[in-house]
Write a protein that holds these residues in place. Sequence first.
Motif, PDB file in Angstrom:
ATOM      1  N   UNK A  29      32.812  -7.575 -77.997  1.00 20.74           N
ATOM      2  CA  UNK A  29      31.852  -7.486 -77.045  1.00 20.74           C
ATOM      3  C   UNK A  29      32.204  -7.606 -75.702  1.00 20.74           C
ATOM      4  N   UNK A  30      33.555  -7.109 -75.492  1.00 27.25           N
ATOM      5  CA  UNK A  30      34.054  -6.713 -74.063  1.00 27.25           C
ATOM      6  C   UNK A  30      34.332  -8.450 -73.705  1.00 27.25           C
ATOM      7  N   UNK A  31      35.663  -8.437 -72.990  1.00 24.49           N
ATOM      8  CA  UNK A  31      36.027  -9.791 -72.425  1.00 24.49           C
ATOM      9  C   UNK A  31      35.535  -9.798 -71.165  1.00 24.49           C
ATOM     10  N   UNK A  32      34.514 -10.420 -70.788  1.00 27.01           N
ATOM     11  CA  UNK A  32      33.912 -10.521 -69.221  1.00 27.01           C
ATOM     12  C   UNK A  32      33.738 -11.972 -68.821  1.00 27.01           C
ATOM     13  N   UNK A  33      34.578 -13.086 -69.338  1.00 24.98           N
ATOM     14  CA  UNK A  33      34.354 -14.377 -68.770  1.00 24.98           C
ATOM     15  C   UNK A  33      35.205 -14.372 -67.559  1.00 24.98           C
ATOM     16  N   UNK A  34      35.920 -13.316 -67.073  1.00 26.81           N
ATOM     17  CA  UNK A  34      36.852 -13.415 -66.095  1.00 26.81           C
ATOM     18  C   UNK A  34      36.019 -13.199 -64.781  1.00 26.81           C
ATOM     19  N   UNK A  35      36.645 -13.549 -63.517  1.00 23.77           N
ATOM     20  CA  UNK A  35      35.928 -13.368 -62.312  1.00 23.77           C
ATOM     21  C   UNK A  35      36.157 -12.304 -61.569  1.00 23.77           C
ATOM     22  N   UNK A  36      36.948 -11.247 -62.140  1.00 21.27           N
ATOM     23  CA  UNK A  36      37.442  -9.962 -61.301  1.00 21.27           C
ATOM     24  C   UNK A  36      36.431  -8.978 -61.590  1.00 21.27           C
ATOM     25  N   UNK A  74      35.446  -5.908 -64.045  1.00 17.58           N
ATOM     26  CA  UNK A  74      34.062  -5.625 -64.743  1.00 17.58           C
ATOM     27  C   UNK A  74      33.293  -4.428 -64.633  1.00 17.58           C
ATOM     28  N   UNK A  75      33.427  -3.801 -63.333  1.00 16.72           N
ATOM     29  CA  UNK A  75      32.688  -2.534 -63.090  1.00 16.72           C
ATOM     30  C   UNK A  75      33.593  -1.263 -63.910  1.00 16.72           C
ATOM     31  N   UNK A  76      34.772  -1.487 -64.045  1.00 16.97           N
ATOM     32  CA  UNK A  76      35.476  -0.667 -64.858  1.00 16.97           C
ATOM     33  C   UNK A  76      35.126  -0.809 -66.418  1.00 16.97           C
ATOM     34  N   UNK A  77      34.990  -1.914 -66.882  1.00 17.45           N
ATOM     35  CA  UNK A  77      34.486  -2.103 -68.226  1.00 17.45           C
ATOM     36  C   UNK A  77      33.143  -1.717 -68.418  1.00 17.45           C
ATOM     37  N   UNK A  78      32.193  -1.812 -67.504  1.00 20.66           N
ATOM     38  CA  UNK A  78      30.932  -1.283 -67.573  1.00 20.66           C
ATOM     39  C   UNK A  78      30.920   0.192 -67.762  1.00 20.66           C
ATOM     40  N   UNK A 136      39.168   6.643 -60.039  1.00 17.46           N
ATOM     41  CA  UNK A 136      37.804   6.707 -59.895  1.00 17.46           C
ATOM     42  C   UNK A 136      37.406   5.372 -59.072  1.00 17.46           C
ATOM     43  N   UNK A 137      37.970   4.518 -59.421  1.00 18.28           N
ATOM     44  CA  UNK A 137      37.715   3.129 -58.957  1.00 18.28           C
ATOM     45  C   UNK A 137      38.909   2.478 -57.713  1.00 18.28           C
ATOM     46  N   UNK A 138      39.399   3.764 -57.352  1.00 27.37           N
ATOM     47  CA  UNK A 138      40.475   3.567 -56.193  1.00 27.37           C
ATOM     48  C   UNK A 138      41.383   2.258 -56.534  1.00 27.37           C
ATOM     49  N   UNK A 139      42.082   2.114 -57.954  1.00 26.95           N
ATOM     50  CA  UNK A 139      43.469   1.458 -57.895  1.00 26.95           C
ATOM     51  C   UNK A 139      44.512   2.238 -57.954  1.00 26.95           C
ATOM     52  N   UNK A 140      45.756   1.648 -57.438  1.00 30.08           N
ATOM     53  CA  UNK A 140      46.758   2.009 -57.931  1.00 30.08           C
ATOM     54  C   UNK A 140      47.187   1.731 -59.393  1.00 30.08           C
ATOM     55  N   UNK A 180      47.913  -4.076 -64.549  1.00 33.17           N
ATOM     56  CA  UNK A 180      48.332  -5.167 -64.717  1.00 33.17           C
ATOM     57  C   UNK A 180      47.151  -5.991 -64.707  1.00 33.17           C
ATOM     58  N   UNK A 181      46.133  -5.621 -63.753  1.00 36.47           N
ATOM     59  CA  UNK A 181      45.027  -6.289 -63.178  1.00 36.47           C
ATOM     60  C   UNK A 181      44.084  -6.474 -64.541  1.00 36.47           C
ATOM     61  N   UNK A 182      43.702  -5.189 -65.241  1.00 37.08           N
ATOM     62  CA  UNK A 182      42.811  -5.170 -66.086  1.00 37.08           C
ATOM     63  C   UNK A 182      43.262  -5.973 -67.561  1.00 37.08           C
TER      64      UNK A 182
END
Length: 327
Positions: free
Chosen positions: A210-217, A221-225, A243-247, A253-255
């Motif tokens: 179901x995708x782990x979306x209990x986090x607050x980042x 979440x936009x990437x997951x969607x 696309x989402x302007x990340x290094x 690491x953040x994901x």
Amino acid sequence: MKHISILVPRGHTSLVNIEGSHQILSEVNSFLGEMGRAPMFTVQLVGLEKGTSQRNGLFIITPDVLIDEVKKTDLIIIPSLHGDQKEAAARNAEFVPWIQKQYQQGAEVASLCIAAFFLASTGLLNGKPCTTHWKMAAAFRDMYPNVNLMDNKIITEADGIYTSGGAYSYLNLLLYLIEKYAGRDIAVLASKGYAIDIDRMSQSPFIIFEGQKTHQDEPIKQVQQFIEGNYHDKLTVDELSDKFAFGRRSFERRFKKATGNTVMEYVQRIKIEAAKRDFETSRKNINEVIYDVGYTDTKAFRTVFKKITGLTPVEYRNKFNKLEMVA
């Protein structure tokens, strides 16, 4: 004779776990008697108080004995405790020193489904393998990072500690324990008598990702969607980070920190979940499904699918597609 203590916790617990364990383990003595063999188990309900209310007073369970009356036991069975797991553990904290003492004296301990949370609260699972209901895996890892959760498993065993997977897979653990204590022939009798599929060792085919979306980042979440809405495309880490302007490094690491998966693991899980839905509900052939979820390498897809579900695509479709069964 082995003494079995089935706990009767306070709060909303699984009556099915309690009654089912009591019935099946007690029936082992009947099977043995029919074969001219001595009884194997003394089964008791063990509680903290004489009458334990369940489901807002709808049921009352009366234990056979209280914990201070059981000086020594051979196997402790912990049924699922529902609701907030921290509150459930606090409500039943009086069990903990007794369980720890019994384990130190040689008793084995088994948790059924989400009872793994309560067992972990005793510290006895630290560094050991464990399973629980697949739906609670992320919450379990957050609460007990020192436990080696193997949420694809139906059963785990280590140093006299047993755990079972989701819901009715506790029946498989009961059969496992019956075989260990009373022999394969009795386990097979119990399997046939209660129509339980013996030797089922994985809950992977039943997991719904179901995708782990209990986090607050929120950016993650936009990437997951985005991944979930575009799983039919070929997605790469570089494309997503651009696309989402990340290094790239900070993105990966953040994901991973937010979801518990690497980016490509998450992409794979979303694609496989979409394929599972197609296998369950459509008449598409295997290759059509593979291409529809964005795979061009059928061998790679089959390898990933088998790793995640424990079944080949054909086995999965045959197991869950009613249209295929009717055809």
